[in-house]
Scaffold this active site. Structure first.
Site, PDB file in Angstrom:
ATOM      1  CE  LYS A  58      -2.342   7.609   6.705  1.00 29.73           C
ATOM      2  NZ  LYS A  58      -3.416   6.684   7.063  1.00 29.73           N
ATOM      3  CE  LYS A  82      -3.452   2.815   0.586  1.00 29.46           C
ATOM      4  NZ  LYS A  82      -4.305   3.180  -0.539  1.00 29.46           N
TER       5      LYS A  82
HETATM    6  P1  NAD Z   1     -11.915   9.217   7.927  1.00 31.65           P
HETATM    7  O1  NAD Z   1     -11.219  10.182   8.791  1.00 31.65           O
HETATM    8  O2  NAD Z   1     -13.044   9.663   7.071  1.00 31.65           O
HETATM    9  O3  NAD Z   1     -12.475   8.009   8.833  1.00 31.65           O
HETATM   10  C1  NAD Z   1     -11.846   7.498   9.981  1.00 31.65           C
HETATM   11  C2  NAD Z   1     -12.902   7.222  11.022  1.00 31.65           C
HETATM   12  O4  NAD Z   1     -12.281   6.657  12.183  1.00 31.65           O
HETATM   13  C3  NAD Z   1     -13.629   8.487  11.493  1.00 31.65           C
HETATM   14  O5  NAD Z   1     -15.023   8.303  11.390  1.00 31.65           O
HETATM   15  C4  NAD Z   1     -13.160   8.665  12.935  1.00 31.65           C
HETATM   16  O6  NAD Z   1     -14.126   9.267  13.771  1.00 31.65           O
HETATM   17  C5  NAD Z   1     -12.899   7.217  13.330  1.00 31.65           C
HETATM   18  N1  NAD Z   1     -12.008   7.084  14.477  1.00 31.65           N
HETATM   19  C6  NAD Z   1     -10.861   7.781  14.747  1.00 31.65           C
HETATM   20  N2  NAD Z   1     -10.322   7.354  15.899  1.00 31.65           N
HETATM   21  C7  NAD Z   1     -11.142   6.367  16.375  1.00 31.65           C
HETATM   22  C8  NAD Z   1     -11.131   5.546  17.526  1.00 31.65           C
HETATM   23  N3  NAD Z   1     -10.141   5.645  18.448  1.00 31.65           N
HETATM   24  N4  NAD Z   1     -12.124   4.657  17.689  1.00 31.65           N
HETATM   25  C9  NAD Z   1     -13.112   4.543  16.772  1.00 31.65           C
HETATM   26  N5  NAD Z   1     -13.194   5.298  15.650  1.00 31.65           N
HETATM   27  C10 NAD Z   1     -12.211   6.197  15.458  1.00 31.65           C
HETATM   28  O7  NAD Z   1     -10.791   8.502   7.050  1.00 31.65           O
HETATM   29  P2  NAD Z   1     -11.004   7.648   5.705  1.00 31.65           P
HETATM   30  O8  NAD Z   1     -10.858   8.524   4.525  1.00 31.65           O
HETATM   31  O9  NAD Z   1     -12.224   6.787   5.862  1.00 31.65           O
HETATM   32  O10 NAD Z   1      -9.658   6.760   5.755  1.00 31.65           O
HETATM   33  C11 NAD Z   1      -9.528   5.674   6.649  1.00 31.65           C
HETATM   34  C12 NAD Z   1      -8.244   4.936   6.303  1.00 31.65           C
HETATM   35  O11 NAD Z   1      -8.313   4.473   4.962  1.00 31.65           O
HETATM   36  C13 NAD Z   1      -6.985   5.805   6.383  1.00 31.65           C
HETATM   37  O12 NAD Z   1      -5.942   5.053   6.942  1.00 31.65           O
HETATM   38  C14 NAD Z   1      -6.710   6.172   4.931  1.00 31.65           C
HETATM   39  O13 NAD Z   1      -5.352   6.433   4.693  1.00 31.65           O
HETATM   40  C15 NAD Z   1      -7.198   4.920   4.217  1.00 31.65           C
HETATM   41  N6  NAD Z   1      -7.640   5.116   2.823  1.00 31.65           N
HETATM   42  C16 NAD Z   1      -8.474   6.141   2.504  1.00 31.65           C
HETATM   43  C17 NAD Z   1      -8.908   6.297   1.178  1.00 31.65           C
HETATM   44  C18 NAD Z   1      -9.851   7.418   0.786  1.00 31.65           C
HETATM   45  O14 NAD Z   1     -10.041   7.627  -0.422  1.00 31.65           O
HETATM   46  N7  NAD Z   1     -10.454   8.146   1.742  1.00 31.65           N
HETATM   47  C19 NAD Z   1      -8.479   5.400   0.203  1.00 31.65           C
HETATM   48  C20 NAD Z   1      -7.657   4.332   0.569  1.00 31.65           C
HETATM   49  C21 NAD Z   1      -7.245   4.196   1.901  1.00 31.65           C
END
Ligand code: NAD
Length: 290
Positions: free
Chosen positions: A241, A166
């Site tokens: 990040k 990744k």
């Molecule tokens: P986001 O910030 O929208 O979602 C993360 C969620 O986790 C939030 O709802 C937050 O409230 C929750 N959270 C944080 N700390 C927490 C805890 N201690 N307990 C429970 N819930 C908690 O982020 P995202 O865009 O959904 O991305 C999530 C992951 O996926 C990241 O690691 C990101 O790098 C990866 N990712 C994102 C994408 C994208 O297009 N958004 C694509 C591929 C990978």
């Protein structure tokens, strides 16, 4: 159908959890912010979530959140009543992924690191690509669950290998998005119509995912963040990040990544200028202003 605890229902986790519900699984979910998802049980905390599930799927922002949720004093492993199977899908550093694997193994549980590629549209469509790190047996066990959320499920290798794949992929994505932005900006400055350039480039040797699936110019592809004032999508701070993760990994492996360094610096400057919560393709406007 499996009893699954899902943690982190953000941009990605929300639609992923929805697809597990559609596939008939029983979901208990937890997020630190209020959850609005129908057909699931909402747990008040991690202790409540872990009581009655056979699997956990997590989709959290970064390594620190994963450490807190899995390894913290009030985390999953401290409160799990039995050994279960954990599917950790966040994009995080290899070191944290390996630490979580080791802690789960010590408790007799099964773990895979299974970060995804594809973005929010793929998360909603259930067409994500999963890169899985873990044993052959763990991969075989989690594959049917991942198939409810993704179309391509790859076994990258042992513990941490999903994150390695990744991080390398997103290093390339950050560089390629900046490249696509520069090409459109130069074309425009020279007097080339963006649509004409898109039509040519998508059939020519410069084509890549950042162009054909996620074009940063408004009005070219219907469902991209470019058409919604760069609402994410994939936030620029998340790309930053991932580029920092790639730089740390490159340093630990003594691998040269000069374009990765530059891409990281450009995303850092874009975030510092207020772009952190915009989609990562929004860097095109900032580059135009330089
Ligand atoms: P986001 O910030 O929208 O979602 C993360 C969620 O986790 C939030 O709802 C937050 O409230 C929750 N959270 C944080 N700390 C927490 C805890 N201690 N307990 C429970 N819930 C908690 O982020 P995202 O865009 O959904 O991305 C999530 C992951 O996926 C990241 O690691 C990101 O790098 C990866 N990712 C994102 C994408 C994208 O297009 N958004 C694509 C591929 C990978």
């Amino acid at each position: 159908m499996a009893k699954i605890g899902f943690i982190g229902l953000g941009h990605m986790g929300g639609p992923m959890a929805e697809n597990l519900v559609k596939a008939g699984h029983n979901l208990t979910v937890y997020d630190v912010t209020p959850v609005s998802l129908s057909g699931v049980v909402v747990a008040a905390n991690l202790a409540e979530l872990i009581q009655n599930v056979d699997y956990v799927v997590s989709m959290l922002p970064a390594g620190a959140h994963v450490r807190e949720v899995y390894l913290g004093a009030e985390g999953l492993l401290a409160q799990a009543p039995k050994a279960i199977t954990y599917i950790e899908c966040s994009t995080i550093d290899v070191e944290t992924a390996k630490a979580v694997h080791a802690a789960i193994a010590q408790k007799g549980g099964v773990c895979v690191d299974a970060p995804v590629s594809g973005g929010t549209a793929s998360a909603a469509a259930g067409t994500l690509t999963f890169m899985v790190g873990g044993s052959d047996e763990a991969f075989a066990e989690v594959k049917p669950i991942l198939e409810a959320m993704g179309k391509k499920i790859f076994h990258a290798g042992l513990a941490g290998c999903g994150q390695m794949a990744k991080i390398c992929n997103n290093l390339l994505l950050g560089i390629s998005m900046i490249g696509v932005c520069e090409a459109f900006n130069l074309g425009k400055a020279l007097g080339l119509e963006p649509q004409a350039f898109f039509d040519i480039c998508k059939e020519a040797s410069g084509q890549c995912w950042s162009l054909t699936q996620y074009c940063p110019v408004p009005g070219i592809l219907p469902h991209t963040p470019a058409n919604k004032n760069y609402e994410p999508g994939f936030m620029a701070k998340m790309m930053l990040k991932d580029l920092n993760l790639a730089e740390d990994a490159a340093e630990s492996a003594a691998a040269a990544t000069p374009l990765g360094d530059k891409a990281r610096d450009l995303y850092q400057a874009f975030c510092d200028a207020g772009g952190q919560d915009k989609d990562f393709s929004g860097i095109i406007e900032w580059l135009q202003r330089q």
